[in-house]
Design a protein around this motif. Structure first.
Motif, mmCIF file in Angstrom:
data_model
loop_
_atom_site.group_PDB
_atom_site.id
_atom_site.type_symbol
_atom_site.label_atom_id
_atom_site.label_comp_id
_atom_site.label_asym_id
_atom_site.label_seq_id
_atom_site.Cartn_x
_atom_site.Cartn_y
_atom_site.Cartn_z
ATOM 1 N N SER A 135 0.823 -1.215 0.000
ATOM 2 C CA SER A 135 0.000 0.000 0.000
ATOM 3 C C SER A 135 0.857 1.265 0.000
ATOM 4 O O SER A 135 0.477 2.268 -0.591
ATOM 5 C CB SER A 135 -0.961 0.012 1.181
ATOM 6 N N THR A 136 2.024 1.211 0.630
ATOM 7 C CA THR A 136 2.923 2.364 0.633
ATOM 8 C C THR A 136 3.378 2.679 -0.785
ATOM 9 O O THR A 136 3.389 3.834 -1.204
ATOM 10 C CB THR A 136 4.147 2.109 1.535
ATOM 11 N N ARG A 137 3.734 1.674 -1.549
ATOM 12 C CA ARG A 137 4.174 1.878 -2.933
ATOM 13 C C ARG A 137 3.025 2.401 -3.782
ATOM 14 O O ARG A 137 3.222 3.277 -4.621
ATOM 15 C CB ARG A 137 4.719 0.569 -3.514
ATOM 16 N N LEU A 138 1.835 1.894 -3.594
ATOM 17 C CA LEU A 138 0.671 2.379 -4.338
ATOM 18 C C LEU A 138 0.423 3.858 -4.052
ATOM 19 O O LEU A 138 0.179 4.649 -4.962
ATOM 20 C CB LEU A 138 -0.567 1.552 -3.993
ATOM 21 N N ILE A 139 0.537 4.254 -2.809
ATOM 22 C CA ILE A 139 0.378 5.661 -2.430
ATOM 23 C C ILE A 139 1.454 6.518 -3.093
ATOM 24 O O ILE A 139 1.173 7.604 -3.602
ATOM 25 C CB ILE A 139 0.378 5.816 -0.897
ATOM 26 N N GLU A 140 2.683 6.033 -3.118
ATOM 27 C CA GLU A 140 3.778 6.765 -3.767
ATOM 28 C C GLU A 140 3.512 6.959 -5.260
ATOM 29 O O GLU A 140 3.720 8.042 -5.799
ATOM 30 C CB GLU A 140 5.099 6.016 -3.590
ATOM 31 N N VAL A 141 3.078 5.922 -5.927
ATOM 32 C CA VAL A 141 2.825 5.986 -7.370
ATOM 33 C C VAL A 141 1.662 6.933 -7.675
ATOM 34 O O VAL A 141 1.731 7.752 -8.589
ATOM 35 C CB VAL A 141 2.542 4.579 -7.944
ATOM 36 N N ALA A 189 -7.033 7.462 -12.239
ATOM 37 C CA ALA A 189 -6.104 8.509 -11.820
ATOM 38 C C ALA A 189 -5.202 8.855 -12.995
ATOM 39 O O ALA A 189 -4.818 7.980 -13.766
ATOM 40 C CB ALA A 189 -5.259 8.038 -10.645
ATOM 41 N N SER A 190 -4.888 10.152 -13.151
ATOM 42 C CA SER A 190 -3.995 10.570 -14.239
ATOM 43 C C SER A 190 -3.485 11.977 -13.965
ATOM 44 O O SER A 190 -3.909 12.636 -13.022
ATOM 45 C CB SER A 190 -4.730 10.541 -15.577
#
Length: 66
Positions: A2-8, A30-31
């Motif tokens: 989830s941390t990586r998803l938030i970063e992306v 999202a874009s």
């Protein structure tokens, strides 16, 4: 994970966040483009179940155009 998803996702606008018709949504768009419309539809109709969740569509255009 989830941390990586938030970063992306941090660099983009989440066009389907918040209150939307037929929400809450489990699929999101999202874009870094401008979203001119958001359209949703229910997961079922008068004849029965279409899907296990609502559908969503965004009309997107390059930022600063139009």
């Amino acid at each position: 994970m989830s941390t990586r998803l938030i970063e992306v996702l941090a660099r983009w606008t989440l066009h389907t966040a918040g209150d939307v018709e037929h929400g809450p949504l489990i699929d999101h768009i999202a874009s870094d483009l401008d979203c001119t419309t958001v359209r949703t539809w229910p997961g079922s109709d008068e004849e029965g179940r279409l899907s296990d969740h609502a559908g969503v569509m965004c009309t997107l255009r390059p930022a600063g155009v139009g």
